[in-house]
Design a protein around this motif. Structure first.
Motif, short mmCIF file in Angstrom:
data_model
loop_
_atom_site.label_atom_id
_atom_site.label_comp_id
_atom_site.label_asym_id
_atom_site.label_seq_id
_atom_site.Cartn_x
_atom_site.Cartn_y
_atom_site.Cartn_z
N ILE A 16 1.02 -1.25 0.02
CA ILE A 16 0.00 0.04 0.02
C ILE A 16 0.74 1.29 -0.02
CG2 ILE A 16 -1.55 1.27 1.38
CD1 ILE A 16 -2.77 -0.89 -0.37
N LEU A 17 1.91 1.25 0.89
CA LEU A 17 2.69 2.58 0.77
C LEU A 17 3.32 2.72 -0.63
CD1 LEU A 17 4.74 1.63 4.25
CD2 LEU A 17 3.01 3.61 3.58
N TRP A 42 -15.69 -10.58 -3.26
CA TRP A 42 -14.60 -10.08 -4.33
C TRP A 42 -13.57 -11.60 -4.02
CZ3 TRP A 42 -12.90 -4.49 -3.54
CH2 TRP A 42 -13.77 -3.59 -4.12
N ASP A 43 -13.63 -12.57 -4.92
CA ASP A 43 -12.70 -13.36 -4.88
C ASP A 43 -11.61 -12.99 -5.64
OD1 ASP A 43 -14.30 -15.34 -3.55
OD2 ASP A 43 -15.40 -15.87 -5.37
N THR A 44 -10.54 -12.33 -4.72
CA THR A 44 -9.32 -11.96 -5.28
C THR A 44 -8.52 -13.10 -5.73
OG1 THR A 44 -8.21 -11.91 -2.71
CG2 THR A 44 -9.59 -10.08 -3.87
N ASP A 45 -7.46 -12.67 -6.66
CA ASP A 45 -6.37 -13.39 -7.11
C ASP A 45 -5.66 -13.80 -5.96
OD1 ASP A 45 -4.47 -14.32 -8.94
OD2 ASP A 45 -3.50 -12.42 -8.56
N ASP A 68 -3.11 -5.13 -6.66
CA ASP A 68 -3.73 -4.36 -7.98
C ASP A 68 -4.91 -4.81 -8.34
OD1 ASP A 68 -1.16 -3.19 -8.37
OD2 ASP A 68 -0.10 -4.56 -9.48
N ASP A 69 -5.43 -6.28 -8.04
CA ASP A 69 -6.71 -6.93 -8.27
C ASP A 69 -7.60 -6.15 -7.41
OD1 ASP A 69 -8.78 -8.50 -8.93
OD2 ASP A 69 -8.22 -10.09 -7.37
N ILE A 70 -7.34 -5.75 -6.27
CA ILE A 70 -8.17 -5.24 -5.37
C ILE A 70 -8.29 -3.69 -5.87
CG2 ILE A 70 -8.66 -4.24 -2.75
CD1 ILE A 70 -7.23 -6.68 -1.84
N ASP A 71 -7.42 -3.08 -5.97
CA ASP A 71 -7.56 -1.61 -6.63
C ASP A 71 -8.21 -1.68 -7.96
OD1 ASP A 71 -6.49 0.96 -6.39
OD2 ASP A 71 -5.01 0.70 -8.09
N ALA A 72 -8.31 -2.48 -8.58
CA ALA A 72 -8.95 -2.38 -10.06
C ALA A 72 -10.56 -2.21 -9.61
CB ALA A 72 -8.91 -3.30 -11.09
N ARG A 73 -10.66 -3.34 -8.71
CA ARG A 73 -12.16 -3.54 -7.97
C ARG A 73 -12.77 -2.09 -7.25
NH1 ARG A 73 -13.50 -9.50 -7.65
NH2 ARG A 73 -11.71 -10.47 -8.56
N VAL A 74 -11.72 -1.69 -6.56
CA VAL A 74 -11.98 -0.35 -5.82
C VAL A 74 -12.29 0.71 -6.54
CG1 VAL A 74 -10.82 1.38 -4.15
CG2 VAL A 74 -10.84 -0.97 -3.68
#
Length: 136
Positions: A54-55, A100-103, A121-127
């Motif tokens: 995240i940082l 969300w079934d994340t990678d 990156d997977d979560i970010d696209a969904r966010v």
């Protein structure tokens, strides 16, 4: 009551994925969306690879800590997002719930910080998509 949309991100331990999703939503939405995160079975410490990932993108987990679900949130938020397959919400409130079934890079032998970068990156696209939905 807040006029801003509200979202609750949930994972099992609240030490990784839900904290990452919350940090990314805060990064992208600022004060436009009220953001909470929690765990169904809260762990004892933050995943340091999650924090580092995240940082790297300019997000922050400053002031955050591992916590369980505040029952009030289940009725007060506009959306509940459950990350991964391990977390289960026993008594959902009024808010719509999505999973969300994340990678999971570890299924491919990818571990450590590189694993968290891929999950981030997977979560970010969904966010980003959720942010658009909530601000309509």
């Amino acid at each position: 009551m807040s006029d801003r949309p509200r979202v609750l991100f949930v994972c099992k331990k609240n030490g990784g994925k839900s904290q990452m999703a919350a940090a990314l939503m805060r990064l992208h939405a600022g004060n436009e969306i009220e953001v909470h995160s929690a765990g169904t079975v809260p762990g004892t410490e933050m995943n340091q690879d999650s924090v580092a990932s995240i940082l790297e993108v300019g997000g922050s987990l400053d002031g955050e800590y591992i916590k369980g679900i505040d029952p009030r949130w289940l009725d007060e938020v506009d959306r509940i997002v459950v990350l991964g397959g391990e977390a289960r919400i026993e008594s959902p409130g009024q808010a719509p719930i999505e999973r969300w079934d994340t990678d999971e890079p570890s299924d491919r032998g990818i571990e450590g910080l590189e694993r968290m970068r891929l999950i981030r990156d997977d979560i970010d696209a969904r966010v980003l998509d959720l942010r658009t939905q909530l601000l309509r």
